[in-house]
Design a protein around this motif. Structure first.
Motif, short mmCIF file in Angstrom:
data_model
loop_
_atom_site.label_atom_id
_atom_site.label_comp_id
_atom_site.label_asym_id
_atom_site.label_seq_id
_atom_site.Cartn_x
_atom_site.Cartn_y
_atom_site.Cartn_z
N ARG A 18 0.83 -1.20 0.00
CA ARG A 18 0.00 0.00 0.00
C ARG A 18 0.86 1.25 0.00
O ARG A 18 1.91 1.30 0.63
N ARG A 19 0.39 2.26 -0.73
CA ARG A 19 1.02 3.58 -0.69
C ARG A 19 0.22 4.44 0.28
O ARG A 19 -1.01 4.57 0.16
N ILE A 20 0.91 5.02 1.23
CA ILE A 20 0.27 5.82 2.27
C ILE A 20 0.52 7.30 1.99
O ILE A 20 1.65 7.72 1.72
N GLY B 82 -1.93 9.82 6.19
CA GLY B 82 -2.02 8.49 6.76
C GLY B 82 -3.00 7.58 6.07
O GLY B 82 -3.11 6.41 6.43
N ALA C 38 -4.66 5.43 2.76
CA ALA C 38 -4.14 4.63 1.65
C ALA C 38 -4.31 5.38 0.34
O ALA C 38 -5.35 5.99 0.08
N ARG C 39 -3.30 5.33 -0.52
CA ARG C 39 -3.33 5.99 -1.83
C ARG C 39 -3.10 4.99 -2.95
O ARG C 39 -2.51 5.29 -3.96
#
Length: 239
Positions: free
Chosen positions: A198-200, A204, A206-207
């Motif tokens: 996951r990209r944070i 904070g 998730a992206r």
């Protein structure tokens, strides 16, 4: 059709339409020569659905006019187009490095389908896998070891880093992590799929996700599977 077949076709047409009968010997000879010139490359019948007599009968069922050679040629050309539209070229059994033989076999197959000697070959479903490959190609694939030449594989490596790393690991005898599913809760990649993380964002949240190296739990599972396969291979030898 040869002259004998054309004479038989004209006799059949004469039974359908007496107007087409030529009683004068010279006129009959000229009519036969004309039809032979225009229908010389059209077969009288084929094993798979074409019959010039059926085309003649269909003409008189839908038209009050006397039949002309073009009224037989048009259905024949339509028959050829329809068969080629249904045909999917099978892989020739000739050596692909022999371009002349490869092309000749491909053209010969298409011609046989177009003229009604052979049936169109449908495209194989993806689920058929390697079972549908020509036996000669199977033997050649076993001989070379891969359908991708080593030079081409090396040239593609920079554009397929994940695949290149996987192949390098297998070549070194290491476990193939992508051969098993990833059981990490945040990934759950299926066999053959790369692991993801996951990209944070700054807040904070998730992206989305991005590819990453195989998770440790996946590597452990692949190692266990590899050890089990090795034991199965060695067990008969020990026995």
């Amino acid at each position: 059709m040869d002259r004998r077949e054309i004479a038989a076709l004209l006799a059949y047409i004469g039974r359908l339409d007496p107007r087409s009968i030529r009683t004068d010997e010279g006129e009959a000879r000229d009519q036969l020569a004309q039809w032979n010139e225009l229908l010389g490359d059209v077969p009288i019948a084929t094993p798979h659905g074409w019959d010039a007599r059926v085309a003649a009968r269909q003409h008189y069922r839908t038209s009050p006019y006397q039949i002309q050679p073009a009224d037989v040629v048009r259905p024949w050309e339509s028959y050829r187009r329809n068969r080629l539209a249904l045909h999917s070229d099978p892989t020739p059994s000739a050596d692909p490095d022999d371009q002349a033989a490869w092309t000749a076999e491909l053209v010969g197959t298409r011609r046989a389908v177009a003229v009604g000697i052979a049936q169109p070959v449908q495209a194989r479903a993806i689920t058929t896998g390697r079972d549908g490959i020509n036996p000669r190609l199977k033997a050649r694939l076993r001989e070379v070891g891969s359908c991708i030449p080593p030079a081409a594989r090396a040239a593609l490596a920079p554009y397929r880093p994940a695949r290149a790393a996987r192949e390098a690991a297998v070549a070194q005898g290491l476990p193939d992590a992508l051969s098993v599913p990833c059981e990490w809760e945040g990934c759950l990649a299926q066999p053959g799929e790369p692991c993801r993380r996951r990209r944070i964002g700054p807040d904070g949240g998730a992206r989305g996700t991005s590819q990453c190296e195989p998770h440790p739990s996946r590597l452990d599972l692949a190692a266990v599977q590899q050890a089990g396969q090795t034991a199965q291979v060695q067990q008969p030898a020990v026995a």
